[in-house]
Design a protein around this motif. Structure first.
Motif: not given
Length: 830
Positions: A217-231
């Motif tokens: 039940r996090l209010a927000s979370a982040w992930i950078f899933p694609d090494p080919a598109k790191p940004f």
């Protein structure tokens, strides 16, 4: 080759031929190395045969090759016109040029590293702020839609999406999930972003991340899933109002940080990768082989992955100022060397002038950039022209502020008092007029701290005219504080009646550095005799002073107008008291102290109150009587800390008894005179009640008559405040302190405790019985409750009860006991 030429010499034909061949070889190698490095700077690609051969080394070979060719072409029939010192100066000039070029190249390299480090540190902080702002942006949208039950009118939805995508270029995609696993709504900036997001939503890593965020039940979370598109980053935002619903948003971090502008300006490549990425480990291990510049910084994303932000760059372009500086410097050095060799007479003058200019410039740069103090350069109008790093920290300047900002814009009313500004401005104007000034002002620096600064203004004189002002600024806050502390300490030591000796323990012989007037008066030593002398010479007087101090301490205990002669028995008793004081301090720290509670009962034998009594169990000596350690604690001041601990623990235990429904009446705690008259006593008491949660109506403070007789007016004021708080007060051991019944009418107390010395013989001694009856009768008439202490027999209880005593305490009813035993006792007696 150069060494062999110097050994063979140029006088013979063979030597000149060898010098010519060596010069041609050096010219060829140097030319090829320079051209290849220029090609690599313009077009890139591998280094070829000169891999690892720097531009500076190529220029060095080129210069010495040309010099050898010139020397080898000399006509042997003509006299050699070059003087030996000229040749030596020319060779030294070329070598010095090479060294300066290396230094310039290294300085450029370090500057690029510093810029890269500052850039990624800036972008790391910007990344956290931008991600936080992006989450807040989506969160506002999510909560607005959630307040509508996600039944958003189509016109509103289209309008919001159009403005969101317009105002937030970094936002690429937005998707809404309700209770199920399939999205119920999605919008993207372009089809490519939609395809990429759909691929990621079936990625096991992303699915697991979403599941974990929803479960926690996090209010927000982040992930950078694609090494080919790191940004490309995916944010999950859960609204506060929509149970089970959440948004997925895709952001282009490169656009958030505006990385393209950094690349164009600094020629850096900014990368963003996971902290556990093999590429990061490889880059850190091999960056000196693959990149000219490499800097990295870890970035911890709240509720997101650990990232590494790095900046890399290749060699500086030869067309840039940084790339052109070393070869330009080297070429200029060669030209100067040639001029040195060709014209020794002109060289002497030019060399002296160049040396003076060089030294002056280096001194100026050292004074300006390496100074531990802040250095500011102003023009005549007060506009900042240059600041060194220390000055930048004080005013928070950047290069953009130079040349446009005046000191009047910085020394505002919030940063500097008006009086200090007048002093600063007057000193500046006097300096512009050609008169150096030194002033001290207080300034609120860029860190938000008000510090004292000593400002020395020096005019910048060019062609006999003042063109600006240098301000040398030193932070003297610590010096002022140290001087003030030293003055206070010295005045305190000089005013002391006790002899004081200060020794420098940093020196092996420990010399005496200070003695006060009392020391010279007591010992007979003069300051000149002891200052600088080893402290060992003062061993005899030190022992004498120590024994005299023991006797004085004992005499003070016996009162005024008396004296005590030192004896070994006095030393033994004092040593025992000192040992007991040290052991008591250790007991307070290690928890050797504990509380016993003795019940107070009414005429029917029912519980009506408790008294907290401190006990000490020494780990080696066993139980130590309060009669032994309480007086020591009062003499040493330890009673303040001890009393606070007793009050706090008693209040905690009273609160526990209340919660169990066992406390009847109040918890009584004894106070010492030091506690009662100590500044802040009432504040400490309120803090204890607040921290323990005990209501004041359940606390009673027992005071001795001595406390109340000392500063009676002040004591009455404190008692009135306690009464207003709801805390009850009692006079303990009433009758033992030369009590006067007349002062009772002025004291706002609630209870009187008859001392056990009267209760012991109340049934056998008529005088003690008369005292008890008189106290009980007087107290009843004044509306005070009477507690009899030390009741040990039924006869005493019956006698006191028959004469109207209302409360009783003593071994006849219960001995002092631990908290656990007290709980059982109350349970048994009801």
């Amino acid at each position: 080759m150069l060494a062999s030429v110097s050994l063979i010499g140029l006088r013979g034909a063979a030597g000149r031929l060898y010098a010519l061949l060596a010069g041609c070889f050096g010219l060829a190698i140097g030319s090829y190395a320079v051209l290849e490095n220029v090609r690599r700077g313009l077009m890139g690609g591998p280094g070829g045969l000169v891999e690892g051969f720097s531009l500076i080394a190529g220029l060095f070979c080129l210069g010495f090759g040309i010099a050898l060719i010139i020397l080898a072409q000399r006509d042997s029939g003509k006299p050699f016109m070059l003087r030996r010192d000229g040749v030596v100066a020319g060779v030294a000039g070329v070598f010095g040029t090479f060294v300066l070029s290396v230094i310039a190249s290294w300085g450029t390299h370090e500057e690029r590293h510093h810029i890269a480090r500052s850039t990624i540190q800036y972008y790391a902080s910007e990344l956290k702020l931008e991600l936080q702002s992006s989450v807040a942006l989506i969160d506002r949208l999510a909560n607005r839609w959630a307040s509508l039950g996600f039944e958003v009118p189509e016109a509103l939805e289209q309008t919001e999406m159009r403005w969101y995508f317009k105002d937030t270029p970094a936002l690429k995609f937005l998707m809404l999930f309700r209770d199920g696993r399939s999205p119920v709504w999605r919008r993207s900036r372009n089809p490519e972003d939609l395809l990429w997001v759909m691929d990621q939503t079936v990625n096991p890593e992303v699915l697991g991340w979403v599941r974990k965020a929803r479960d926690e039940r996090l209010a927000s979370a982040w992930i950078f899933p694609d090494p080919a598109k790191p940004f490309s980053a995916i944010a999950l935002v859960r609204p506060d109002l929509g149970s089970g619903a959440y948004f997925l948003a895709v952001f282009d971090v490169a656009e958030l940080l505006a990385l393209e502008s950094s690349r164009d300006y600094y020629d850096f490549e900014i990368r963003l990768e996971g902290a556990d990425s093999p590429a990061v480990e490889r880059a850190i291990a091999l960056h000196h082989l693959e990149h000219e510049v490499y800097e990295h910084v870890p970035v911890n994303i709240p509720n997101g992955p650990d990232l590494v932000l790095s900046a890399t760059a290749g060699p500086a372009s030869v067309l840039s100022l940084r790339g052109m500086l070393p070869p330009a410097l080297f070429g200029f050095g060669l030209l100067m060397s040639y001029m040195l060799i060709m014209g020794r007479s002109l060289l002497g003058l030019q060399k002296g002038q160049a040396r003076e200019i060089n030294v002056a410039e280096q001194r100026f740069r050292s004074l300006f950039s390496q100074s531990p103090d802040a250095v500011f350069a102003f023009d005549r109008e007060g506009v900042y022209q240059a600041v060194n790093p220390v000055a930048q920290k004080i005013v928070g300047f950047t290069n953009r502020d130079l040349g446009v900002t005046r000191y009047q814009d910085v020394l505002t009313q919030g940063a500097m008092d008006e009086a200090d500004f007048v002093v600063f401005d007057t000193a500046f104007q006097n300096t512009v007029a050609g008169h150096p000034q030194t002033v001290e002002v207080a300034f609120l620096n860029a860190q938000g701290k008000r510090r004292n600064y000593e400002c020395a203004f020096v005019p910048i004189v060019v062609d006999a005219g003042v063109v600006g002002v240098f301000a040398l600024v030193k932070d003297v806050t610590d010096r002022h504080q140290a001087q003030e502390n030293q003055r206070i300490l010295q005045r305190s030591l000089e005013s002391s009646e006790n002899a004081v000796v200060v020794v420098d323990v940093r020196e092996s012989h420990m010399p005496v550095v200070f003695v006060n007037s009392a020391f010279t008066a007591i010992t007979g030593y003069s300051r000149e005799e002891v200052i600088g002398a080893p402290v060992k010479q003062l061993t005899g007087p030190e022992k004498l002073i120590q024994r005299a101090d023991m006797a004085m301490y004992k005499a003070k205990q016996q009162g005024r107008d008396t004296y005590v002669v030192y004896s070994e028995d006095l030393d033994s008793k004092l040593s025992k008291r000192v040992a007991l004081r040290n052991e008591l301090q250790e007991a307070i720290k290690t928890g050797q102290l504990f509380l016993n509670y003795q019940p107070q009962v009414d005429q029917d034998g029912h519980l009506c109150g408790l008294e907290a009594l401190v006990r000490w169990k020494h780990p080696e000596k066993g139980f130590i009587s309060p009669a032994d350690f309480i007086p020591v604690a009062e003499e040493t001041g330890q009673i303040a800390h001890l009393g606070k601990w007793v009050t706090t623990q008693a209040c905690k235990d009273a609160r526990r008894l209340l919660e169990m429904g066992l406390l009847k009446g109040r918890m009584a705690v004894n106070l010492s005179p030091l506690q009662f008259h100590r500044p802040g006593f009432l504040t400490v008491l309120r803090s204890i009640l607040e921290d323990t949660g005990l209501a004041p109506e359940h606390l009673e403070l027992e005071l001795t008559e001595g406390i109340l007789m000392k500063d009676s007016e002040g004591a009455i004021d404190i008692l009135n405040v306690l009464n207003g708080m709801g805390v009850a007060t009692a006079i303990d051991d009433f009758g033992t302190g030369f009590s006067s019944f007349s002062y009772l009418k002025d004291l706002p107390v609630d209870n009187i405790k008859i001392d056990r010395s009267f209760v012991d013989n109340v049934t056998t001694n008529e005088k003690d019985a008369a005292v008890c009856k008189g106290v009980i009768t007087l107290a009843r008439e004044m509306g005070l409750n009477v507690v009899a202490e030390g009741v040990e027999t039924q006869e005493q209880f019956c006698y006191l009860k028959s004469h109207g005593c209302e409360s009783f305490q003593g071994y006849y009813f219960a001995r002092p006991m631990l908290f656990e035993d007290l709980v059982q006792w109350i349970g048994k007696t009801g």
